[in-house]
Design a protein around this motif. Structure first.
Motif, PDB file in Angstrom:
ATOM      1  N   GLN A  61     -28.739  31.654  37.122  1.00  0.00           N
ATOM      2  CA  GLN A  61     -29.666  31.822  38.238  1.00  0.00           C
ATOM      3  C   GLN A  61     -31.019  32.323  37.743  1.00  0.00           C
ATOM      4  N   GLN A 121     -34.598  30.501  37.903  1.00  0.00           N
ATOM      5  CA  GLN A 121     -35.702  31.199  38.561  1.00  0.00           C
ATOM      6  C   GLN A 121     -36.920  31.294  37.644  1.00  0.00           C
ATOM      7  N   ARG A 126     -31.108  30.311  43.776  1.00  0.00           N
ATOM      8  CA  ARG A 126     -29.907  30.769  44.479  1.00  0.00           C
ATOM      9  C   ARG A 126     -28.673  30.149  43.831  1.00  0.00           C
ATOM     10  N   GLU A 127     -27.543  30.739  44.084  1.00  0.00           N
ATOM     11  CA  GLU A 127     -26.296  30.173  43.567  1.00  0.00           C
ATOM     12  C   GLU A 127     -25.844  29.007  44.448  1.00  0.00           C
TER      13      GLU A 127
END
Length: 148
Positions: free
Chosen positions: A78, A82, A130-131
């Protein structure tokens, strides 16, 4: 049984990361040995392909960790997605500013295109970081499993 919405929600951040990694890779190839005059100032500070290479590596590695990996692996992935998205978005916005400053009379056209691309990078970055893309889709899937 997993619903298609749940499967899509789990895959979307990784698919978007791979798409942006592909875009970053095309930018590496475009700027590996040359720089347009509008970006000469940026190129004098940092070769234009470097931020794209960083973004491509981070996005690719972040996309390759599967959704069923350990919590630690998913958290690291993640963060890679990001940061890859952040580097891409910042680079695109720097390009927009460079085109606007380099040619005020017509540079605004390219700058506007880069700004729009940057906005889309930021929005997709929000999803990539986000996951899962939609917690709602995952909750519905889990609720359906409990009811069955």
């Amino acid at each position: 049984m997993t619903t298609w919405q749940s499967a899509l929600s789990r895959a979307a951040p990784r698919v978007l990361a791979l798409l942006w990694a592909g875009y970053a890779t095309t930018r590496i190839m475009a700027y590996i040995d040359s720089a347009p005059p509008q970006l000469a100032v940026i190129h004098s500070i940092l070769p234009l392909w470097v931020p794209w290479a960083v973004a491509a590596v981070l996005l690719t590695l972040g996309a390759l960790v599967p959704p069923w990996g350990s919590d630690r692996q998913k958290r690291i992935a993640q963060h890679m997605r990001q940061w890859g998205s952040t580097v891409s978005s910042a680079t695109i916005m720097a390009w927009a500013a460079a085109f606007l400053v380099a040619d005020v009379s017509r540079g605004w056209v390219s700058a506007a295109n880069y700004v729009m691309l940057g906005v889309f990078a930021l929005v997709s970055g929000w999803i990539m970081s986000r996951e899962v893309a939609s917690v709602h889709a995952i909750r519905e899937d889990m609720h359906a499993r409990m009811v069955d």
